[in-house]
Structures are given as C-alpha cells and as structure tokens.
Write an enzyme that holds these catalytic residues in place. Structure first.
Site: not given
Length: 440
Positions: A326-327
C-alpha cells in the site's frame, strides 16, 4: 466505563493541536498519570508521536471510515489501562465530509460518541477579543459536544493575553492555558506531513521541552479535571489477519501501517514477522502472506533498487503466497521508481506500474473501493474504505477492469475510476486500508 478523555481540537489546521497534545501528554506522564493517546481521523504520523510522548500505542478513531464496531474497539484499546485519554483532532473541530450525523469523520463525532469534552486550541496570532467569537461559534455549532475550555497558542505578549482573555470572560469560556510564540518548538516537516517520529533524532529532548512548557503555561490540574465520558469495555471488533504468520516490511522505507490493523492481527493470534528491505532481507519463507506498508521509499530508492536479495526473495515468495503493498509498498512492487532528482531506480517488478516523485501532484482523501477479484484483502465484490495521501505520479497507463485492484469512489460517492493493480497473487494500491465497509 473506561477512563475519561479529552479531544484536543481547533477551528482549523495549523493552530497548534499537535504541540498542545504532545506537551499535555508528556507533562501528565511525567506527573505519573497513565495517559494514552488517540488520533481523530486517518492521519498516520501523529500516533507515532503520541506513542513516543506517552510510552504506549496510539489508535486512530475515524467516524467515517470505521464501522461502529471497529470504532468502539479502537476506542477501547486506546482507553485500556488509562487514567486519561487524550485524542488529538485533525483539521478543524467540525470539518468532515457531507454524511449522516456521527459519520462525517469530524473530531466532533468522536467527542460526541464517547462524551469526551473538547479542549479548544486557538491560534491568536493576529487576533484578540475576536478569538472569543471563534470559540463561541465552535462551542455552539454542534449541541452534541461540550467545549471544556480554551488553550491559546502564539500569544505575543502579556497585553495580548489580557485582551484575548477579556473576550473569553465575556462568553464565559474558561482559559486553561496559553503558549507563547515559540518557533523553536515546531516539529520538523517535509514534503508529506511531519517527519515521522522515528526520524526525529532529538524527539525525546523536544518532548521534554514541551512538557516543561506545559508545566509553565497550562493549568494541568484543571485540564485533567475537565475530562469526562468514556468507552464501554469489551465493545467492538478488530480487523482479521490475512494469515497466521505475516511477513511485514519494517524499516525507514516502510514505516507505516495503521495501529489498529496490527492490533487486530495480534488479537487473533497472528504472528508478525518483520523484515527489512533496506537491509536486503527477504520475507521469511514460512509466512503465509507478505505486506509492504507505506513509508518514504523515494528517499531510499537507490538502496532498494540495489537490494537483490530482497527483490529476488519477494519474487520467489509471490510465486506461491499473496503479497500486498500500500502506497510506498505499492510503488516498490512496481517496475521502477523515479526519485525527486529524476533518477529512475528498478523496483521489484511484480506489478505493471512505474511511479515518479519528480512529477509531483497531491492525491488526498478517503477512498471507497470495491474489489474486482478475490485476494489478500478479501473476496471479489468486497467493499473497503481507505485513505490516500501522497505526491507520487503513475507514469504507466491507468489500470483497467482486467488488471485493477478495485473500482473506487471518493467519500461522497463520486466515481474515481479504477485504482491499484493485481497480478496473480500480488496486489497493491495507493490507498491505506482502514476497514471493511459495513454491509460490504
């Protein structure tokens, strides 16, 4: 009911909430109070500073993103073994999305739900008696909440304080403290929010200086006495783990995963097995899943691009077990990452995405995602809520239905198209997962 609490809020961002919160936490801890922290909203940096100030984990409390059961579970964890809970707000006291009462994501929702009075921080630079009008408006806007008193920030002189205090007396608002203008106490910043707690070399000294300031400038006894409300113990439910042994990247490049996610995994008996990509470590082969959290990989892109053992080990892991990023983790799972100087570094190559920090554009807000296929985050059709906050740009074509992770909207239901990528067992997106949506 659990320990009483307070919400430290303000009329707007940049008023000094974090300074007041950390000063209060550290000073009360120094006095022997079992103070615990929480953060209203999706901000992921402040909880780490709370943990440093109190010596205990700090949880996010988000009335939009979290179903009631999860919200209450997080509030219960924040209150565990506490003598006082100090919840720091985000943005302005009443700022949130357009939604039903109690579901806006505003600080006021949290204050109302748990009966925690509000300690209102007013930046009075450039104002005097008018600051009282702002305080009065904040107190009257939402009848569900109670403003217990005010702390002034950036007071220029004794005369300035007297003028502001005269206005507060007129509306019957208690003044519980006043901080002078003190630029040296501001925490360091970088391109994306505050520098994280683990990167602030002199953090302990800064916190001690803030505690000294609190002792000199705040009525700590009155603030503690103003606390109220509480959380019913044992309420709510935390997130379920994706496997019983989870390899989690953890170092200066991968430093952020919502605390309630880890708490839920631990509560279900899962074992977290950390590894460091910057130290060229691969995920342990005995784990059932691998998670690459967010962080600042663009600051370490050269080392990550040269970490062959990490990259080969992650590729081998992904052949048989699920991997999610994530990210920052999503960026590292891609083909390449261009740093702020325009230098392109090879990444792991498990997802068909190339990202750049040389072409910066702010992406910010809640994301409501419906998964297009089953995987580590849930079955096909599952509805998830997360938050996105980054400046990276994708250089590769936008994903389509055939390879996107999810179809997303913003918090108010406006379509944002497809987001993230999926390829066999590997998934990733820019949004940080907060919760599975109710009825999702």
């Amino acid at each position: 009911m659990s320990a009483p609490g307070l919400v430290v809020a303000a009329p707007r961002s940049g008023s000094g909430k974090t300074t007041v919160t950390l000063a209060l936490m550290r000073a009360l801890r120094r006095r022997g109070v079992a103070v615990r922290g929480a953060k209203c909203g999706p901000d992921y940096i402040d909880p780490a500073f709370h943990a440093a100030a109190t010596g205990h984990p700090s949880l996010n409390l988000d009335s939009f993103a979290m179903p009631d059961a999860l919200l209450d579970a997080c509030a219960g964890l924040a209150s565990r073994e506490a003598g006082l809970v100090v919840a720091e707000g985000s943005m302005g006291l009443h700022d949130g999305i357009v939604a039903g009462e109690g579901r806006t994501g505003a600080n006021a929702d949290i204050a109302a739900r748990y009966g925690w009075p509000v300690l209102l921080v007013l930046d009075v630079s450039g104002a005097a008696q008018s600051a009282a009008a702002v305080a009065l408006g904040c107190a009257a806007y939402d009848p569900r909440i109670r403003v217990a008193g005010v702390v002034l920030n950036k007071v220029a002189s004794p005369r300035h304080r007297r003028l502001v205090e005269a206005g507060l007396r007129r509306i019957g608002m208690p003044l519980l403290g006043a901080f002078p203008r003190e630029a040296g106490l501001v925490l360091p910043e970088r391109h994306l929010g505050l520098v994280q707690a683990g990167e602030t070399a002199d953090l302990e000294a800064r916190l001690d200086r803030l505690a000294d300031l609190a002792e000199a400038s705040l009525d700590l006894d009155a603030i503690r006495a103003a606390a109220g409300g509480g959380v019913y113990p044992g309420a709510g439910a935390l997130p379920r783990p994706p496997a019983q042994r989870i390899a989690v990247a953890r170092d200066a490049a991968f430093s952020f995963l919502y605390p309630h996610m880890l708490a839920g995994w631990h509560a279900a008996g899962a074992e977290i097995v950390p590894f460091s990509p910057l130290a060229d470590e691969a995920p342990e082969a005995t784990c059932g899943a691998c998670w690459l959290p967010g962080g600042y990989p663009e600051l370490h892109a050269g080392r990550l691009g040269a970490a062959e053992r990490f990259r080969e080990g992650l590729r081998a892991f992904a052949r048989t077990r699920p991997v999610h990023g994530e990210c920052g983790g999503y960026m590292v799972l891609g083909e390449s990452l261009e740093d702020a100087d325009g230098v392109t570094h090879p990444m792991v190559g498990l997802l068909p995405v190339a990202t750049s920090y040389a072409k910066r554009r702010l992406h910010l807000g809640y994301r409501v995602a419906r998964l297009l296929d089953g995987g580590l985050l849930g079955p096909a059709g599952a509805r998830l809520i997360g938050h996105e906050f980054h400046y990276a740009s994708e250089l590769t074509p936008a994903p389509g239905a055939e390879n996107a992770l999810a179809q997303v909207t913003d918090a108010e239901g406006q379509p944002l198209g497809f987001a993230g990528h999926r390829r066999e067992r590997v998934t990733g997106s820019f949004f940080h997962l907060i919760a599975e949506a109710e009825g999702g």
